[in-house]
Design a protein around this motif. Structure first.
Motif, short mmCIF file in Angstrom:
data_model
loop_
_atom_site.label_atom_id
_atom_site.label_comp_id
_atom_site.label_asym_id
_atom_site.label_seq_id
_atom_site.Cartn_x
_atom_site.Cartn_y
_atom_site.Cartn_z
N HIS A 83 0.84 -1.20 0.00
CA HIS A 83 0.00 0.00 0.00
C HIS A 83 0.87 1.25 0.00
O HIS A 83 0.59 2.22 -0.70
CB HIS A 83 -0.92 -0.02 1.22
CG HIS A 83 -1.65 1.27 1.44
ND1 HIS A 83 -2.71 1.66 0.66
CD2 HIS A 83 -1.48 2.25 2.36
CE1 HIS A 83 -3.17 2.82 1.09
NE2 HIS A 83 -2.43 3.19 2.11
N ALA B 13 -5.52 -2.03 -5.01
CA ALA B 13 -5.95 -3.19 -4.21
C ALA B 13 -5.97 -4.47 -5.03
O ALA B 13 -5.63 -5.54 -4.52
CB ALA B 13 -7.33 -2.92 -3.60
N SER B 14 -6.35 -4.39 -6.29
CA SER B 14 -6.42 -5.60 -7.11
C SER B 14 -5.04 -6.22 -7.33
O SER B 14 -4.89 -7.44 -7.31
CB SER B 14 -7.08 -5.30 -8.45
OG SER B 14 -6.35 -4.30 -9.14
N VAL C 222 -9.73 -9.01 -2.85
CA VAL C 222 -9.65 -7.55 -2.85
C VAL C 222 -10.29 -6.98 -1.58
O VAL C 222 -9.80 -6.01 -1.00
CB VAL C 222 -10.32 -6.97 -4.12
CG1 VAL C 222 -10.34 -5.46 -4.09
CG2 VAL C 222 -9.61 -7.47 -5.36
N ARG C 223 -11.35 -7.62 -1.13
CA ARG C 223 -12.03 -7.17 0.10
C ARG C 223 -11.11 -7.25 1.32
O ARG C 223 -11.12 -6.37 2.17
CB ARG C 223 -13.28 -8.02 0.32
CG ARG C 223 -14.03 -7.70 1.57
CD ARG C 223 -14.74 -6.36 1.45
NE ARG C 223 -15.42 -6.08 2.69
CZ ARG C 223 -15.18 -5.03 3.46
NH1 ARG C 223 -14.28 -4.14 3.10
NH2 ARG C 223 -15.83 -4.84 4.57
N GLU D 20 -8.82 -4.30 1.11
CA GLU D 20 -9.52 -3.08 1.49
C GLU D 20 -9.74 -2.99 2.99
O GLU D 20 -9.62 -1.92 3.58
CB GLU D 20 -10.86 -3.02 0.75
CG GLU D 20 -10.70 -2.79 -0.74
CD GLU D 20 -12.00 -2.95 -1.49
OE1 GLU D 20 -13.01 -3.38 -0.87
OE2 GLU D 20 -12.01 -2.66 -2.69
N ARG D 21 -10.02 -4.13 3.61
CA ARG D 21 -10.23 -4.14 5.06
C ARG D 21 -8.94 -3.79 5.80
O ARG D 21 -8.94 -2.99 6.73
CB ARG D 21 -10.75 -5.51 5.50
CG ARG D 21 -11.15 -5.58 6.94
CD ARG D 21 -11.86 -6.89 7.28
NE ARG D 21 -11.41 -8.04 6.53
CZ ARG D 21 -10.41 -8.84 6.88
NH1 ARG D 21 -9.75 -8.62 7.98
NH2 ARG D 21 -10.07 -9.87 6.13
N ARG E 216 -6.43 -2.12 4.57
CA ARG E 216 -6.14 -0.71 4.28
C ARG E 216 -6.94 0.22 5.17
O ARG E 216 -6.42 1.21 5.66
CB ARG E 216 -6.45 -0.40 2.81
CG ARG E 216 -5.38 -0.80 1.86
CD ARG E 216 -5.80 -0.42 0.47
NE ARG E 216 -4.67 -0.34 -0.41
CZ ARG E 216 -4.78 -0.01 -1.69
NH1 ARG E 216 -5.95 0.26 -2.22
NH2 ARG E 216 -3.70 0.05 -2.43
N ALA E 217 -8.22 -0.11 5.35
CA ALA E 217 -9.06 0.74 6.21
C ALA E 217 -8.55 0.75 7.64
O ALA E 217 -8.51 1.79 8.30
CB ALA E 217 -10.51 0.25 6.16
#
Length: 106
Positions: free
Chosen positions: A74, A80-81, A91-92, A95-96, A98-99
């Motif tokens: 990151h 993300a992909s 990808v989820r 994203e999780r 990263r959040a």
């Protein structure tokens, strides 16, 4: 001995763990055990993180290593992909992580 408890040896660690006895006596027995339990935090292995970053997946990957690799990729600015494809997660998941990373750094 309370009438609601079905444990054979009421007020013991065995009664608490095996028979799910939640009476005050069993809880009192378990308090020192709860305090002794080690932390579940595991440090990320830098070798495993480097392998994940380069796209070579080790046999066993811990969540902390996965999170560290996602954080490193990151920081390089990858989408993300691409991170998900390189590490071998969805990808989820990226994203999780990263959040969570953004929430901690802000």
């Amino acid at each position: 001995m309370s009438t609601a408890c079905t444990a054979q040896k009421h007020g013991t660690r065995n009664a608490y763990e095996r028979y799910r006895c939640r009476c005050p006596e069993a809880r009192q027995v378990m308090r020192p055990v709860w305090r002794r339990r080690p932390s579940r935090a595991i440090q990320a292995d830098p070798v495993a993180v480097d392998l994940l970053r380069t796209g070579r997946r080790p046999a066993i990957v811990h969540r902390s290593e996965q999170a560290a690799a996602i954080r490193a990729l990151h920081d390089q600015g990858l989408p993300a992909s691409q991170i998900a494809g390189r590490i071998g997660v969805t990808v989820r998941t990226v994203e999780r992580h990263r959040a969570t990373y953004r929430a901690v750094t802000q």
